[in-house]
Design a protein around this motif. Structure first.
Motif, PDB file in Angstrom:
ATOM      1  N   GLN A   1     -23.166  23.857  19.606  1.00  0.00           N
ATOM      2  CA  GLN A   1     -22.016  24.642  19.202  1.00  0.00           C
ATOM      3  C   GLN A   1     -22.181  26.059  19.716  1.00  0.00           C
ATOM      4  OE1 GLN A   1     -21.581  24.767  14.928  1.00  0.00           O
ATOM      5  NE2 GLN A   1     -19.413  24.397  15.147  1.00  0.00           N
TER       6      GLN A   1
ATOM      7  N   ILE B   1     -33.383  31.496  10.208  1.00  0.00           N
ATOM      8  CA  ILE B   1     -32.938  30.273   9.546  1.00  0.00           C
ATOM      9  C   ILE B   1     -33.674  30.157   8.224  1.00  0.00           C
ATOM     10  CG2 ILE B   1     -32.868  27.746   9.659  1.00  0.00           C
ATOM     11  CD1 ILE B   1     -32.681  28.021  12.704  1.00  0.00           C
TER      12      ILE B   1
ATOM     13  N   SER C   1     -32.840  24.529   5.421  1.00  0.00           N
ATOM     14  CA  SER C   1     -32.558  24.691   6.853  1.00  0.00           C
ATOM     15  C   SER C   1     -31.081  24.508   7.178  1.00  0.00           C
ATOM     16  CB  SER C   1     -33.412  23.723   7.683  1.00  0.00           C
ATOM     17  OG  SER C   1     -34.775  24.003   7.511  1.00  0.00           O
ATOM     18  N   ARG C   2     -30.218  24.910   6.254  1.00  0.00           N
ATOM     19  CA  ARG C   2     -28.768  24.813   6.453  1.00  0.00           C
ATOM     20  C   ARG C   2     -28.128  26.192   6.589  1.00  0.00           C
ATOM     21  NH1 ARG C   2     -26.377  21.099   8.272  1.00  0.00           N
ATOM     22  NH2 ARG C   2     -24.505  21.429   7.080  1.00  0.00           N
TER      23      ARG C   2
ATOM     24  N   PHE D   1     -28.301  30.317   7.802  1.00  0.00           N
ATOM     25  CA  PHE D   1     -28.977  31.279   8.647  1.00  0.00           C
ATOM     26  C   PHE D   1     -28.242  32.599   8.585  1.00  0.00           C
ATOM     27  CE2 PHE D   1     -26.016  29.244  11.558  1.00  0.00           C
ATOM     28  CZ  PHE D   1     -25.613  30.221  12.450  1.00  0.00           C
TER      29      PHE D   1
ATOM     30  N   TRP E   1     -24.368  32.444   7.517  1.00  0.00           N
ATOM     31  CA  TRP E   1     -23.733  31.282   8.137  1.00  0.00           C
ATOM     32  C   TRP E   1     -24.270  29.991   7.543  1.00  0.00           C
ATOM     33  CZ3 TRP E   1     -20.265  32.605  11.979  1.00  0.00           C
ATOM     34  CH2 TRP E   1     -20.386  33.900  12.482  1.00  0.00           C
TER      35      TRP E   1
ATOM     36  N   ILE F   1     -25.039  26.172   9.008  1.00  0.00           N
ATOM     37  CA  ILE F   1     -25.134  25.425  10.256  1.00  0.00           C
ATOM     38  C   ILE F   1     -24.010  24.390  10.300  1.00  0.00           C
ATOM     39  CG2 ILE F   1     -26.559  23.761  11.545  1.00  0.00           C
ATOM     40  CD1 ILE F   1     -28.982  25.449  10.663  1.00  0.00           C
ATOM     41  N   GLY F   2     -23.303  24.379  11.419  1.00  0.00           N
ATOM     42  CA  GLY F   2     -22.177  23.469  11.600  1.00  0.00           C
ATOM     43  C   GLY F   2     -20.827  24.137  11.411  1.00  0.00           C
TER      44      GLY F   2
ATOM     45  N   THR G   1     -18.224  27.468  12.124  1.00  0.00           N
ATOM     46  CA  THR G   1     -18.020  28.491  13.155  1.00  0.00           C
ATOM     47  C   THR G   1     -17.534  29.824  12.586  1.00  0.00           C
ATOM     48  OG1 THR G   1     -15.788  27.687  13.567  1.00  0.00           O
ATOM     49  CG2 THR G   1     -17.549  26.790  14.952  1.00  0.00           C
TER      50      THR G   1
ATOM     51  N   SER H   1     -18.374  32.782   9.445  1.00  0.00           N
ATOM     52  CA  SER H   1     -19.431  33.191   8.525  1.00  0.00           C
ATOM     53  C   SER H   1     -19.001  32.979   7.076  1.00  0.00           C
ATOM     54  CB  SER H   1     -19.818  34.648   8.764  1.00  0.00           C
ATOM     55  OG  SER H   1     -18.759  35.507   8.454  1.00  0.00           O
TER      56      SER H   1
END
Length: 102
Positions: free
Chosen positions: A9, A23, A28-29, A31, A43, A45-46, A48, A50
């Motif tokens: 992405q 991160i 770990s999802r 960051f 953010w 993850i996944g 686009t 914030s």
């Protein structure tokens, strides 16, 4: 055997350069990023866009980190100001100005 990376992405994270990224380790999802626009962005993850933008630095954000519970963010700016942010409240808990040691 060489490992190959793939771009999953791409999106615009800041209005200027992105200077730092961290991160979260909890899942770990999440960051966080810091940039030339003086903001710290959170953010998932996944996604686009914030989740939130933490505004308050007056100079470029050079360093960011999350605590292990992913509840607090520490950010450092080129001016020497370090801010502690509460993600639940989406606000700064305070700041301090540090002078680099020569």
């Amino acid at each position: 055997m060489a490992k190959t990376g793939y771009k999953l992405q791409e999106f615009v994270a800041h209005s200027g350069n992105v200077n730092c990224l961290r991160i979260g380790r909890k899942a770990s999802r999440l960051f966080i990023t810091g940039g030339d626009d003086h903001n710290v962005n959170l953010w998932m993850i996944g996604k686009t866009t914030s989740l939130m933008s933490l505004c308050g630095h007056t100079t470029t954000v050079e360093s960011v980190t999350l605590d292990s519970a992913e509840a607090l963010v520490l950010s450092g700016a080129s001016s020497g100001v370090i801010k502690l942010w509460d993600l639940q409240e989406a606000k700064s808990l305070g700041s301090n100005r540090w002078k680099a040691l020569a």
